[in-house]
Design an enzyme around this catalytic site. Sequence first.
Site, PDB file in Angstrom:
ATOM      1  N   ARG A  69       0.841  -1.210   0.000  1.00 11.77           N
ATOM      2  CA  ARG A  69       0.000   0.000   0.000  1.00 11.77           C
ATOM      3  C   ARG A  69       0.871   1.253   0.000  1.00 11.77           C
ATOM      4  O   ARG A  69       0.560   2.254  -0.645  1.00 11.77           O
ATOM      5  CB  ARG A  69      -0.905   0.053   1.241  1.00 11.77           C
ATOM      6  CG  ARG A  69      -1.656  -1.182   1.561  1.00 11.77           C
ATOM      7  CD  ARG A  69      -2.993  -1.345   0.866  1.00 11.77           C
ATOM      8  NE  ARG A  69      -3.717  -2.403   1.531  1.00 11.77           N
ATOM      9  CZ  ARG A  69      -3.553  -3.708   1.265  1.00 11.77           C
ATOM     10  NH1 ARG A  69      -2.691  -4.098   0.339  1.00 11.77           N
ATOM     11  NH2 ARG A  69      -4.250  -4.623   1.914  1.00 11.77           N
ATOM     12  N   HIS A  73       0.617   4.395  -2.518  1.00 16.43           N
ATOM     13  CA  HIS A  73       0.336   5.758  -2.048  1.00 16.43           C
ATOM     14  C   HIS A  73       1.482   6.702  -2.407  1.00 16.43           C
ATOM     15  O   HIS A  73       1.245   7.888  -2.661  1.00 16.43           O
ATOM     16  CB  HIS A  73       0.107   5.755  -0.537  1.00 16.43           C
ATOM     17  CG  HIS A  73      -1.237   5.230  -0.134  1.00 16.43           C
ATOM     18  ND1 HIS A  73      -1.998   5.785   0.874  1.00 16.43           N
ATOM     19  CD2 HIS A  73      -1.968   4.195  -0.611  1.00 16.43           C
ATOM     20  CE1 HIS A  73      -3.133   5.120   0.999  1.00 16.43           C
ATOM     21  NE2 HIS A  73      -3.131   4.138   0.110  1.00 16.43           N
ATOM     22  N   VAL A  77       1.186  10.136  -5.520  1.00 21.21           N
ATOM     23  CA  VAL A  77       1.376  11.514  -5.066  1.00 21.21           C
ATOM     24  C   VAL A  77       2.760  11.988  -5.525  1.00 21.21           C
ATOM     25  O   VAL A  77       3.776  11.572  -5.004  1.00 21.21           O
ATOM     26  CB  VAL A  77       1.262  11.633  -3.532  1.00 21.21           C
ATOM     27  CG1 VAL A  77       1.466  13.079  -3.090  1.00 21.21           C
ATOM     28  CG2 VAL A  77      -0.100  11.130  -3.057  1.00 21.21           C
ATOM     29  N   GLU A  92       3.577  13.912   3.850  1.00 20.27           N
ATOM     30  CA  GLU A  92       2.615  12.997   3.237  1.00 20.27           C
ATOM     31  C   GLU A  92       2.121  11.925   4.203  1.00 20.27           C
ATOM     32  O   GLU A  92       0.945  11.576   4.211  1.00 20.27           O
ATOM     33  CB  GLU A  92       3.231  12.308   2.018  1.00 20.27           C
ATOM     34  CG  GLU A  92       3.127  13.084   0.735  1.00 20.27           C
ATOM     35  CD  GLU A  92       3.754  12.339  -0.425  1.00 20.27           C
ATOM     36  OE1 GLU A  92       3.517  11.121  -0.568  1.00 20.27           O
ATOM     37  OE2 GLU A  92       4.497  12.967  -1.194  1.00 20.27           O
ATOM     38  N   ASN A  98      -3.017   8.206   4.779  1.00 20.95           N
ATOM     39  CA  ASN A  98      -1.735   7.538   5.034  1.00 20.95           C
ATOM     40  C   ASN A  98      -1.453   7.232   6.501  1.00 20.95           C
ATOM     41  O   ASN A  98      -0.462   6.566   6.812  1.00 20.95           O
ATOM     42  CB  ASN A  98      -0.585   8.397   4.493  1.00 20.95           C
ATOM     43  CG  ASN A  98      -0.667   8.593   2.989  1.00 20.95           C
ATOM     44  OD1 ASN A  98      -1.195   7.757   2.269  1.00 20.95           O
ATOM     45  ND2 ASN A  98      -0.146   9.713   2.504  1.00 20.95           N
ATOM     46  N   HIS A 195      -5.476  -5.948  -2.669  1.00 25.76           N
ATOM     47  CA  HIS A 195      -6.232  -6.104  -1.425  1.00 25.76           C
ATOM     48  C   HIS A 195      -6.448  -7.569  -1.070  1.00 25.76           C
ATOM     49  O   HIS A 195      -7.100  -7.873  -0.078  1.00 25.76           O
ATOM     50  CB  HIS A 195      -7.576  -5.384  -1.523  1.00 25.76           C
ATOM     51  CG  HIS A 195      -7.460  -3.894  -1.462  1.00 25.76           C
ATOM     52  ND1 HIS A 195      -8.522  -3.037  -1.699  1.00 25.76           N
ATOM     53  CD2 HIS A 195      -6.401  -3.088  -1.179  1.00 25.76           C
ATOM     54  CE1 HIS A 195      -8.117  -1.777  -1.574  1.00 25.76           C
ATOM     55  NE2 HIS A 195      -6.831  -1.785  -1.258  1.00 25.76           N
ATOM     56  N   THR A 196      -5.901  -8.464  -1.888  1.00 29.77           N
ATOM     57  CA  THR A 196      -5.940  -9.879  -1.547  1.00 29.77           C
ATOM     58  C   THR A 196      -5.128 -10.168  -0.287  1.00 29.77           C
ATOM     59  O   THR A 196      -5.285 -11.218   0.332  1.00 29.77           O
ATOM     60  CB  THR A 196      -5.432 -10.751  -2.711  1.00 29.77           C
ATOM     61  OG1 THR A 196      -5.553 -12.129  -2.349  1.00 29.77           O
ATOM     62  CG2 THR A 196      -3.971 -10.466  -3.030  1.00 29.77           C
ATOM     63  N   ASP A 255      -3.528 -14.260  -3.879  1.00 33.16           N
ATOM     64  CA  ASP A 255      -4.236 -15.157  -4.797  1.00 33.16           C
ATOM     65  C   ASP A 255      -5.468 -14.464  -5.367  1.00 33.16           C
ATOM     66  O   ASP A 255      -5.642 -13.262  -5.196  1.00 33.16           O
ATOM     67  CB  ASP A 255      -4.622 -16.460  -4.072  1.00 33.16           C
ATOM     68  CG  ASP A 255      -5.417 -16.213  -2.788  1.00 33.16           C
ATOM     69  OD1 ASP A 255      -6.085 -15.161  -2.699  1.00 33.16           O
ATOM     70  OD2 ASP A 255      -5.370 -17.062  -1.880  1.00 33.16           O
TER      71      ASP A 255
END
Length: 331
Positions: A69, A73, A77, A92, A98, A195-196, A255
Amino acid sequence: MAYYYYNSINKMVTIIIFLVLVIDVTMVFGQGTRVGFYSSTCPRAESIVQSTVKSHFQSDPTVAPGLLRMHFHDCFVQGCDGSILISGAGTERTAPPNTLLRGYEVIDDAKQQIEAVCPGVVSCADILALAARDSVLVTKGLTWSVPTGRRDGRVSRASDASNLPGFTESVDAQKQKFAAKGLNTQDLVTLVGGHTIGTSACQFFSYRLYNFNSTGGPDPSIDATFLPQLQALCPQNGDGSKRVALDTGSVNNFDTSYFSNLRNGRGILESDQKLWTDASTKVFVQRYLGLRGVLGLRFAVEFGRSMVKMSNIEVLTGTNGEIRKVCSAFN
């Protein structure tokens, strides 16, 4: 005999697709990055990052999705310049999207080790890009070749993070933000598929469980048999910081289970579930859930492709930017 032949063909197709991926990402991307950038100036750089990620992951599995992530992010930016790593007021990392990111200590650890053998050579932006790749690897995903040669930015402002994709946004809004960075609809579905692995805090989705859009009831796109589970995890007016798996049943495995959950109305974030309800993104979710084959899409392979595209957004190279001595502070 037929079974053996079928499996041999499947393995051959997988190998061919993987080799194509490696060939794709070993090309120079026109931004000044290339695979093996440190092969002569700091040959141990990539192995140090990989061993550091593995070591931290073994004691705290949450660092893998955290680093993935964080890279996303960072790139959205002002480009992939390591500006997310700067600490201090108004930077940031203090911006609302964040504040719950994790894994900074992994980057600091890797940087310290690299500085000991190659001082002033490897950028923090590159360490983060490599760590994101290695986070997928430790969660049983495929690896890919990461072009390196980024330099670190000299600006980090919380206000610049206001345009990150949000968890309540429509698919059209998400597509516009991705397109602004040179990423298409397939890249959107693929990268959000990260997001797995990982979790979300109740505060980011509990509004879907009770009085969604002032209807007095839950978000109708949530599977009715799944709703009580979510409500038990995130009771109304409960602890908003409680963490819930983004990919139910497969939180630490990279997966396609995440896409199965979207199909079954078990997406956690509103923006995630919309990938199934919007026709323009649903088609890619369906392809990732289909049979493997030359004409299909393999999530593990396509994720590497999209990550390489993303990791080259507005990068600083050559004499632009700097090579930080410490990742959390400008030189």
